[in-house]
Design a protein around this motif. Sequence first.
Motif, short mmCIF file in Angstrom:
data_model
loop_
_atom_site.label_atom_id
_atom_site.label_comp_id
_atom_site.label_asym_id
_atom_site.label_seq_id
_atom_site.Cartn_x
_atom_site.Cartn_y
_atom_site.Cartn_z
N THR A 86 0.86 -1.19 0.00
CA THR A 86 0.00 0.00 0.00
C THR A 86 0.90 1.24 0.00
O THR A 86 2.01 1.20 0.52
CB THR A 86 -0.92 0.06 1.25
OG1 THR A 86 -0.10 0.13 2.42
CG2 THR A 86 -1.84 -1.14 1.33
N PRO A 87 0.39 2.34 -0.55
CA PRO A 87 1.24 3.55 -0.68
C PRO A 87 1.62 4.15 0.67
O PRO A 87 2.59 4.90 0.75
CB PRO A 87 0.38 4.53 -1.48
CG PRO A 87 -0.88 3.82 -1.85
CD PRO A 87 -0.93 2.50 -1.17
N THR A 88 0.88 3.84 1.74
CA THR A 88 1.19 4.45 3.04
C THR A 88 1.85 3.47 3.99
O THR A 88 1.95 3.73 5.19
CB THR A 88 -0.11 4.98 3.70
OG1 THR A 88 -1.05 3.90 3.74
CG2 THR A 88 -0.70 6.14 2.92
N ALA A 89 2.32 2.34 3.47
CA ALA A 89 2.86 1.31 4.36
C ALA A 89 4.19 1.71 4.98
O ALA A 89 4.52 1.28 6.08
CB ALA A 89 3.01 -0.01 3.62
N LEU A 90 4.97 2.55 4.28
CA LEU A 90 6.25 2.96 4.88
C LEU A 90 6.03 4.25 5.66
O LEU A 90 5.62 5.27 5.10
CB LEU A 90 7.32 3.16 3.81
CG LEU A 90 8.72 3.41 4.40
CD1 LEU A 90 9.27 2.15 5.08
CD2 LEU A 90 9.70 3.89 3.35
N ILE A 91 6.30 4.18 6.95
CA ILE A 91 6.06 5.33 7.83
C ILE A 91 7.41 5.85 8.31
O ILE A 91 8.22 5.08 8.83
CB ILE A 91 5.22 4.91 9.06
CG1 ILE A 91 3.87 4.35 8.61
CG2 ILE A 91 5.03 6.08 10.01
CD1 ILE A 91 3.10 3.64 9.73
N LYS A 92 7.64 7.14 8.11
CA LYS A 92 8.86 7.75 8.66
C LYS A 92 8.51 8.20 10.07
O LYS A 92 7.51 8.88 10.29
CB LYS A 92 9.27 8.93 7.78
CG LYS A 92 10.62 9.46 8.13
CD LYS A 92 11.14 10.46 7.11
CE LYS A 92 12.56 10.85 7.48
NZ LYS A 92 13.16 11.76 6.52
N THR A 93 9.33 7.81 11.03
CA THR A 93 8.95 8.01 12.42
C THR A 93 8.88 9.48 12.82
O THR A 93 9.83 10.24 12.60
CB THR A 93 9.94 7.31 13.37
OG1 THR A 93 9.98 5.93 13.01
CG2 THR A 93 9.52 7.46 14.82
N VAL A 94 7.76 9.84 13.41
CA VAL A 94 7.64 11.08 14.16
C VAL A 94 7.16 10.65 15.53
O VAL A 94 6.06 10.13 15.66
CB VAL A 94 6.60 12.04 13.52
CG1 VAL A 94 6.48 13.30 14.35
CG2 VAL A 94 6.98 12.37 12.09
N PRO A 95 7.99 10.79 16.57
CA PRO A 95 7.54 10.33 17.89
C PRO A 95 6.24 11.05 18.26
O PRO A 95 6.09 12.23 17.99
CB PRO A 95 8.67 10.78 18.83
CG PRO A 95 9.85 11.00 17.95
CD PRO A 95 9.32 11.42 16.62
#
Length: 659
Positions: A86-95
């Motif tokens: 899915t296009p949103t599967a990679l999440i760049k971390t923002v705590p």
Amino acid sequence: MISISLLFATALLLAPSHASTLFPFEKIQLTREYIDTLPAEDAALFAFGNQTIESKAAVVRCRYAPDDGKWPSEKAWTKLSKQLSTPTALIKTVPQSAVCYPGTNVTDDAKCQQLTKGYQDWSTHVDDPTEVFAPIYQGLTCTPPAIYDSGGCTLGGYPSYVVKASTVLDIQLGINFARNDGVRLVVKNTGHDYTGKSAGLGALSIWTHGLKDIQYIESYVDGSGYKGPAFKAGAGVQVSELYKAASDRGVMVVGSDAQTVGIMGGYIQGGGYSPLSSSYGLAADQVLGFEIVTPIGEFVTANSTSNPDLFWALRGGGGGTFGVVTSVTVKAFKETTVTAASWSIDSTKVSVDRFWDAVRAFVDRFTVNADNGTYVKIQLTPNANGKDAIFTVQPLFAPGKTSKDVNALLSPYQSRLQSLNVPFSPKITEYKSFYAAWQSEFSTTSTNADIASVFGSRLFPRSNFESEIGRSTTFSVLREAVTTGHTATVINVAPTLARSGNPDNAVSPAWRGALLHAVVRRTWASKLSTADVLAARKSFEAGIMQKWRDVAPGSGAYLNEADRTEPNWQQSFWGDKYARLLAIKKDIDVKDVFWANNAVGSEGWFVENSSGLPDENGKLCRVGVTESSTTTRATVATPAVRAVRGLLRRADAVPTGAV
Ligand SMILES: Cc1cc2nc3c(=O)[nH]c(=O)nc-3n(C[C@H](O)[C@H](O)[C@H](O)COP(=O)(O)OP(=O)(O)OC[C@H]3O[C@@H](n4cnc5c(N)ncnc54)[C@H](O)[C@@H]3O)c2cc1C
Ligand SMILES: *[C@@H]1O[C@H](CO)[C@@H](O)[C@H](O)[C@H]1NC(C)=O
Ligand SMILES: *[C@@H]1O[C@H](CO)[C@@H](O)[C@H](O)[C@H]1NC(C)=O
Ligand SMILES: *[C@@H]1O[C@H](CO)[C@@H](O)[C@H](O)[C@H]1NC(C)=O
Ligand SMILES: *[C@@H]1O[C@H](CO)[C@@H](O)[C@H](O)[C@H]1NC(C)=O
Ligand SMILES: *[C@@H]1O[C@H](CO)[C@@H](O)[C@H](O)[C@H]1NC(C)=O
């Protein structure tokens, strides 16, 4: 994009033969054929472990971190993102606590207040991609200031990126990318781990929480002899979800007392004790099979006939070690009546001496309780005055027993309390079903996110309770924990299957001999200096924990609820099973793609902390390697090169030892 999806469609036709039993999300897989269609540069990022070749067995001292130049480029991360399902599967971390700090792009007072208010709620930690239940081991670098002022917000021990997995393909791509590009890999399910194992500076995290499929198999037939009801459940399924599904079908499964634990993740792989364990054994004992993506990226079944060594290791060997499990099939049992009893004794209402005599009297009952199949959860809580304490049994949980049975079970104890002149009026409730009993007897609405404490545990063996002197000695160290200001949770449970015998799996022998799993915690004021935290940890470990170990020598601790710096952890968590576990780990994960604190095979690496504290806020580095040496990134041989070499040598069999 279009051509890629078409290629996947073709690839799917090549799915392995056991596909009929797979969940739909497990049928969407990465194939070697697909990798072969990629341009070399992309293939190098995503190839399977045995498709890649390294130019030389050079040793990189540490897994790459975002600031050291070797970190994958933005372009590489984008490529990963594009391959995921899915296009949103990679999440760049923002705590999540970034909302509380100025200078982040997300500063928001209202959201910070809301977060602070709900910080102890389980959902705050479970439903966030990177949050853990033990922020202390993330390094406390971005927490709500009203809880703990981290003085700013940095990633610290939070992973850098998360693959929110919804297919096996996502997991394979995540593992392959991390392995091929020298990035640390962690796995998060719910984040319950008490030592922050799903955190890791600079890591790519695979988040399994969304894998919620549940399938009931009314009459499961396993080639190894089991015939009966079973559930196959996705790795993200939580205890409350599976208990509900089971209850709807008039059955029950072995799971934790807390509703939020990830039953098919770290819990079951670590052993998993349950309110049903004195009658049915541990959760790991119920497993009929796993589906798992291995460290080379391969998707396989581990059961008694397919990958039997891995099947053995996954039942007790611990999470985050052998691969990413995608689903587990477990036995289910016909629902049973349960009777539960609860009571508490407060030393301020009797006297301190009579209070401890009453506690001691209950220690005399531990053997009989367990032999009657019960699970008894006891809290021993010191009073702030340093003298008084409260003893709470909540509950004594007796599967298959009526209230009459439980009254009979408690009767000798009641007489003893009468002679001590200690009032005793337990609340005894008989339930028609396990589900009803579980729902009303265990309350689990908050997590107590750990920001300022040290925690340890010990399994006390049955032999400690078989003699008067053994009971007295054990009792005295339990009492000492409380009189020296610790809280203790003492669970009287015996997860050993006397009649049928225990299955041969990786569960620690210490669990089989145990009658008590006791947990002790020391809490401190939230803002101690590093030196004071280290001193507090040291006095805990050399003090009360050593006393506990001394009265149960040769036993061990439960790996899922142990001190992060447990001494001699290999023996403590696995006893004589460690050697075989280590051999299996070395065989399946030659490159140490999977690493977790005090997990099987973790000896060769350590977290190079910046704080001097044991936590995940540092790079993962090799032990005993001082110089940093460079390596060539994994490359994939072109088909022509492969032809010349005959077959590829297995890159995952390339020794990664000394330089
Ligand atoms: C409130 C609370 C109550 C608890 N009650 C009990 C109890 O009654 N009985 C009991 O035995 N334990 C209990 N525990 C301990 C529990 O078993 C551990 O915290 C366990 O690690 C939780 O597993 P998880 O997958 O939910 O958590 P996570 O923290 O997400 O994962 C734990 C470990 O397993 C790994 N992992 C998770 N999923 C996978 C996967 N699919 N494949 C490979 N590795 C994976 C992670 O990398 C990590 O190393 C409790 C813990 C808490 C906080
Ligand atoms: C890689 O491993 C898989 C699974 O074990 C196997 O089917 C395949 O042939 C191997 N490929 C190579 C090139 O060794
Ligand atoms: C804020 O956003 C800008 C632009 O999107 C980005 O370059 C920067 O790194 C962000 N800063 C933080 C602290 O996230
Ligand atoms: C193990 O899994 C394989 C593949 O799904 C299956 O063919 C086999 O029957 C299973 N073994 C048992 C004992 O059920
Ligand atoms: C169960 O409890 C009863 C009542 O205390 C006791 O007599 C009996 O011995 C116990 N059963 C076992 C198997 O220990
Ligand atoms: C912190 O890291 C140093 C090396 O940088 C190591 O020697 C030390 O043991 C680590 N401390 C803890 C508590 O892990």
